[in-house]
Design a protein around this motif. Structure first.
Motif, mmCIF file in Angstrom:
data_model
loop_
_atom_site.group_PDB
_atom_site.id
_atom_site.type_symbol
_atom_site.label_atom_id
_atom_site.label_comp_id
_atom_site.label_asym_id
_atom_site.label_seq_id
_atom_site.Cartn_x
_atom_site.Cartn_y
_atom_site.Cartn_z
ATOM 1 N N TRP A 26 7.347 108.820 6.259
ATOM 2 C CA TRP A 26 7.116 109.926 5.317
ATOM 3 C C TRP A 26 5.681 109.951 4.777
ATOM 4 C CZ3 TRP A 26 10.151 113.969 4.636
ATOM 5 C CH2 TRP A 26 9.930 114.794 3.534
ATOM 6 N N TYR A 37 -0.326 116.495 -5.676
ATOM 7 C CA TYR A 37 0.699 115.948 -6.574
ATOM 8 C C TYR A 37 0.106 115.699 -7.961
ATOM 9 C CZ TYR A 37 4.419 115.563 -3.201
ATOM 10 O OH TYR A 37 5.417 115.880 -2.317
ATOM 11 N N GLY A 56 14.655 113.339 -7.113
ATOM 12 C CA GLY A 56 14.436 113.395 -5.666
ATOM 13 C C GLY A 56 13.066 112.817 -5.366
ATOM 14 N N ARG A 61 5.843 109.430 -4.273
ATOM 15 C CA ARG A 61 4.440 109.864 -4.210
ATOM 16 C C ARG A 61 3.910 110.377 -5.547
ATOM 17 N NH1 ARG A 61 3.270 113.601 0.626
ATOM 18 N NH2 ARG A 61 5.179 114.728 0.094
ATOM 19 N N ASP A 80 16.702 109.038 -6.435
ATOM 20 C CA ASP A 80 16.847 109.655 -5.114
ATOM 21 C C ASP A 80 18.193 109.266 -4.511
ATOM 22 O OD1 ASP A 80 14.602 111.051 -3.123
ATOM 23 O OD2 ASP A 80 16.349 110.203 -2.092
ATOM 24 N N LEU A 81 18.732 110.226 -3.770
ATOM 25 C CA LEU A 81 20.034 110.063 -3.114
ATOM 26 C C LEU A 81 19.977 109.103 -1.921
ATOM 27 C CD1 LEU A 81 22.864 111.539 -3.020
ATOM 28 C CD2 LEU A 81 21.827 113.068 -1.336
ATOM 29 N N THR A 82 18.801 108.989 -1.314
ATOM 30 C CA THR A 82 18.672 108.287 -0.031
ATOM 31 C C THR A 82 18.104 106.887 -0.242
ATOM 32 O OG1 THR A 82 18.201 110.439 0.973
ATOM 33 C CG2 THR A 82 17.712 108.483 2.299
ATOM 34 N N ALA A 103 20.459 107.617 -6.902
ATOM 35 C CA ALA A 103 21.380 108.460 -7.687
ATOM 36 C C ALA A 103 21.317 109.895 -7.187
ATOM 37 C CB ALA A 103 20.993 108.423 -9.168
ATOM 38 N N ASP A 104 22.439 110.571 -7.339
ATOM 39 C CA ASP A 104 22.536 111.999 -7.037
ATOM 40 C C ASP A 104 22.116 112.750 -8.299
ATOM 41 O OD1 ASP A 104 23.313 114.565 -6.417
ATOM 42 O OD2 ASP A 104 25.380 114.037 -5.901
ATOM 43 N N VAL A 105 21.197 113.699 -8.162
ATOM 44 C CA VAL A 105 20.779 114.433 -9.366
ATOM 45 C C VAL A 105 21.904 115.290 -9.942
ATOM 46 C CG1 VAL A 105 18.330 114.458 -8.734
ATOM 47 C CG2 VAL A 105 19.775 116.409 -8.132
ATOM 48 N N ALA A 121 9.798 117.430 -6.646
ATOM 49 C CA ALA A 121 8.995 117.928 -5.514
ATOM 50 C C ALA A 121 9.869 117.983 -4.264
ATOM 51 C CB ALA A 121 7.804 117.001 -5.276
HETATM 52 C C1 LIG Z 1 11.485 116.760 0.757
HETATM 53 S S1 LIG Z 1 11.917 115.188 0.109
HETATM 54 C C2 LIG Z 1 10.707 115.032 -1.167
HETATM 55 C C3 LIG Z 1 10.521 113.607 -1.621
HETATM 56 C C4 LIG Z 1 9.451 113.445 -2.688
HETATM 57 N N1 LIG Z 1 9.795 114.145 -3.897
HETATM 58 C C5 LIG Z 1 8.113 113.899 -2.169
HETATM 59 O O1 LIG Z 1 7.633 114.913 -2.667
HETATM 60 O O2 LIG Z 1 7.562 113.250 -1.278
HETATM 61 C C6 LIG Z 1 13.422 115.515 -0.799
HETATM 62 C C7 LIG Z 1 14.020 114.271 -1.414
HETATM 63 O O3 LIG Z 1 15.110 114.680 -2.241
HETATM 64 C C8 LIG Z 1 16.149 113.755 -2.087
HETATM 65 N N2 LIG Z 1 17.402 114.420 -2.475
HETATM 66 C C9 LIG Z 1 18.018 115.454 -1.858
HETATM 67 N N3 LIG Z 1 19.147 115.787 -2.515
HETATM 68 C C10 LIG Z 1 19.239 114.945 -3.579
HETATM 69 C C11 LIG Z 1 20.184 114.784 -4.627
HETATM 70 N N4 LIG Z 1 21.284 115.551 -4.718
HETATM 71 N N5 LIG Z 1 19.967 113.829 -5.547
HETATM 72 C C12 LIG Z 1 18.873 113.032 -5.471
HETATM 73 N N6 LIG Z 1 17.942 113.140 -4.491
HETATM 74 C C13 LIG Z 1 18.123 114.079 -3.556
HETATM 75 C C14 LIG Z 1 16.098 113.342 -0.627
HETATM 76 O O4 LIG Z 1 16.753 112.124 -0.409
HETATM 77 C C15 LIG Z 1 14.581 113.286 -0.402
HETATM 78 O O5 LIG Z 1 14.072 112.006 -0.657
#
Ligand SMILES: C[S@@+](CC[C@H](N)C(=O)[O-])C[C@H]1O[C@@H](n2cnc3c(N)ncnc32)[C@H](O)[C@@H]1O
Length: 206
Positions: A26, A37, A56, A61, A80-82, A103-105, A121
Motif C-alpha cells: 500500500w 494528507y 479506516g 498514513r 481499521d477493519l483489516t 475495529a469496524d467503524v 481517508a
Molecule cells: C482506501 S483504504 C484507505 C486507508 C487509509 N485511510 C489511507 O488513506 O491510506 C480504506 C481502508 O478502510 C478500511 N475499512 C473499510 N471498511 C471499514 C470499516 N467498516 N471499518 C473500519 N475500517 C474499514 C479498509 O480496511 C482500508 O484499510
C-alpha cells in the motif's frame, strides 16, 4: 442469522479480503501522497490536546500529521477493519503516533462524544451502510466537532485510474453527500472535488 446480517458479514469479509491482499504494497504504491494528507489534516483545524480518530486508518498514513496537530497532550486513535493494514502500520512504525485498533467503524469501542474530530481517508465508498456508519462516527464526536472525508485524488481522476466512470448515484457527489451527512448527524461545511483531491468537511450537529 437474518439475511440482512449475513449480507453485512459478507460485505465486510469482502472489504477485508480486498485490503488484506493490498496491505503490504500500500505505502509503496501511493508513496507521493504525504503532502496531500498533511494539507487535509490541516483543514480539520485540530488544536493541541484534541482527541482525534483516523477512521479506516489503513497503514496509518495520516497518523504522523494527526499527532503533530494534537501534540503530546492529545489523543490519536486509528481504527481499521483489516488486521493486515494495521500490521503494516505497525511495521512502518506508525503505532508511535497513536493507538491502533482493529475495529469496524460501524461499532466503535468508544463512549459517546469523546472525540473532537474524525479523519477518514478513502473510507466512505467501502462502507456497506453509509448512513448508519456516518451516524456512528457522529455518536463518538462532541457536538460542534468535525469530520473530514478525504481522498488524495478527486472522484473523476480516481474513476479514470480505476478504468470506470463516475455513476450518477455516486455517494460522494455533492448533491448526495450533503443530505447523507445531514441524515447522519453532520452539517457539511465545505466540499472540494478536483483532480488534486477530494475533501468534504462537516460539523457534528448540535
Ligand atoms: C482506501 S483504504 C484507505 C486507508 C487509509 N485511510 C489511507 O488513506 O491510506 C480504506 C481502508 O478502510 C478500511 N475499512 C473499510 N471498511 C471499514 C470499516 N467498516 N471499518 C473500519 N475500517 C474499514 C479498509 O480496511 C482500508 O484499510
Amino acid at each position: 442469522m437474518s439475511d440482512d446480517h449475513a449480507q453485512l458479514r459478507e460485505d465486510l469479509a469482502r472489504v477485508r479480503e480486498f485490503f488484506t491482499s493490498r496491505a503490504a504494497g500500500w505505502d509503496a504504491k501511493f508513496s507521493g501522497d504525504g503532502p496531500a494528507y498533511r494539507a487535509a489534516v490541516a483543514e480539520l483545524a485540530l488544536r493541541s490536546g484534541d482527541h482525534v480518530l483516523d477512521a479506516g486508518c489503513g497503514t496509518g498514513r495520516a497518523l504522523p500529521a494527526l499527532r503533530e496537530a494534537v501534540g503530546a497532550q492529545g489523543t490519536v486513535l486509528g481504527a481499521d477493519l483489516t488486521p493486515a493494514m494495521i500490521d503494516t502500520a505497525v511495521e512502518a512504525g506508525r503505532h508511535v503516533c497513536g493507538q491502533l485498533l482493529v475495529a469496524d467503524v460501524a461499532r466503535l469501542p468508544l463512549r459517546s462524544e469523546v472525540l473532537d474530530a474524525v479523519f477518514a481517508a478513502g473510507l466512505i465508498s467501502h462502507l456497506p451502510r453509509p448512513e448508519d456508519n456516518l451516524r456512528e462516527l457522529a455518536r463518538v464526536v462532541r457536538p460542534g466537532g468535525r469530520l473530514a472525508l478525504f481522498h488524495p485524488v478527486g472522484r473523476a481522476a480516481l474513476a479514470a485510474r480505476q478504468g470506470r466512470q463516475i455513476t450518477p448515484d455516486d455517494l460522494r457527489a455533492k448533491q448526495h453527500l450533503r443530505p447523507l451527512l445531514a441524515r447522519s448527524g453532520w452539517r457539511m461545511t465545505s466540499y472540494v472535488d478536483t483532480d488534486a483531491r477530494f475533501l468534504a468537511l462537516a460539523t457534528r450537529q448540535l
